[in-house]
Design a protein around this motif. Structure first.
Motif, PDB file in Angstrom:
ATOM      1  N   ALA A  82       0.796  -1.233   0.005  1.00 11.40           N
ATOM      2  CA  ALA A  82      -0.050   0.038   0.230  1.00 11.40           C
ATOM      3  C   ALA A  82       0.795   1.379   0.012  1.00 11.40           C
ATOM      4  N   PRO A  83       0.537   2.354  -0.880  1.00 12.11           N
ATOM      5  CA  PRO A  83       1.393   3.617  -0.987  1.00 12.11           C
ATOM      6  C   PRO A  83       1.422   4.081   0.315  1.00 12.11           C
ATOM      7  N   ASP A  84       0.594   4.160   1.208  1.00 11.56           N
ATOM      8  CA  ASP A  84       0.617   4.732   2.474  1.00 11.56           C
ATOM      9  C   ASP A  84       1.196   4.001   3.572  1.00 11.56           C
ATOM     10  N   SER A  85       1.776   2.714   3.499  1.00  8.92           N
ATOM     11  CA  SER A  85       2.280   1.913   4.144  1.00  8.92           C
ATOM     12  C   SER A  85       3.927   2.544   4.543  1.00  8.92           C
ATOM     13  N   PRO A  86       4.119   2.589   5.974  1.00  6.64           N
ATOM     14  CA  PRO A  86       5.572   2.945   6.407  1.00  6.64           C
ATOM     15  C   PRO A  86       6.822   2.061   5.595  1.00  6.64           C
ATOM     16  N   ILE A  87       6.358   0.807   5.539  1.00  7.64           N
ATOM     17  CA  ILE A  87       7.339  -0.142   5.039  1.00  7.64           C
ATOM     18  C   ILE A  87       7.020  -0.542   3.492  1.00  7.64           C
ATOM     19  N   ALA A  88       6.320   0.063   2.924  1.00  6.11           N
ATOM     20  CA  ALA A  88       6.102  -0.644   1.558  1.00  6.11           C
ATOM     21  C   ALA A  88       7.003  -0.584   0.358  1.00  6.11           C
ATOM     22  N   ASP A  89       7.291  -1.297  -0.388  1.00  6.67           N
ATOM     23  CA  ASP A  89       7.961  -1.560  -1.308  1.00  6.67           C
ATOM     24  C   ASP A  89       7.838  -0.672  -2.245  1.00  6.67           C
ATOM     25  N   THR A  90       8.653   0.405  -2.357  1.00  9.35           N
ATOM     26  CA  THR A  90       8.528   1.751  -3.229  1.00  9.35           C
ATOM     27  C   THR A  90       9.215   1.646  -4.566  1.00  9.35           C
ATOM     28  N   ARG A  91       9.734   0.590  -4.942  1.00  8.20           N
ATOM     29  CA  ARG A  91      10.594   0.464  -6.043  1.00  8.20           C
ATOM     30  C   ARG A  91       9.956   0.839  -7.480  1.00  8.20           C
ATOM     31  N   TRP A  92       8.581   0.573  -7.404  1.00  4.02           N
ATOM     32  CA  TRP A  92       7.675   0.974  -8.597  1.00  4.02           C
ATOM     33  C   TRP A  92       6.260   1.045  -7.910  1.00  4.02           C
TER      34      TRP A  92
END
Length: 96
Positions: A82-92
């Motif tokens: 989830a984009p609002d998660s503090p540990i989200a996988d943000t690579r894409w």
């Protein structure tokens, strides 16, 4: 559909390892080199997930359905993607 390791997935990974070893001029007879190649394939495969999860959510898939497909719980799937998660996988797609 749950994730499955079977003869088909083994064959695909085996082919991918051979192809990557050839491209990198690596020796599949060397366990350390093979571990590095496999780690590269795992990392690359995981880079596909954030985009696909985002697309699935945009197309109406529930966290429950995504979690079932990933073989995890809805809370774990949401926490990871989830984009609002503090540990989200943000690579894409969140950073380039």
């Amino acid at each position: 559909m749950n994730p499955a390791s079977d003869d088909d997935s083994y064959a695909v990974i085996d082919d991918a390892l051979a192809a990557l070893a050839a491209r990198r001029h690596s020796n599949l007879g060397d366990d350390i080199e093979t571990i590095g190649l496999l780690a590269s394939l795992i990392d690359q495969a995981e880079r596909f997930l954030p985009e696909l999860v985002t697309n699935s959510r945009e197309n109406g898939a529930s966290w429950r359905r995504i979690a079932q497909t990933l073989g995890t719980s809805p809370d774990e799937a949401r926490l990871r993607f989830a984009p609002d998660s503090p540990i989200a996988d943000t690579r894409w797609p969140y950073n380039f």
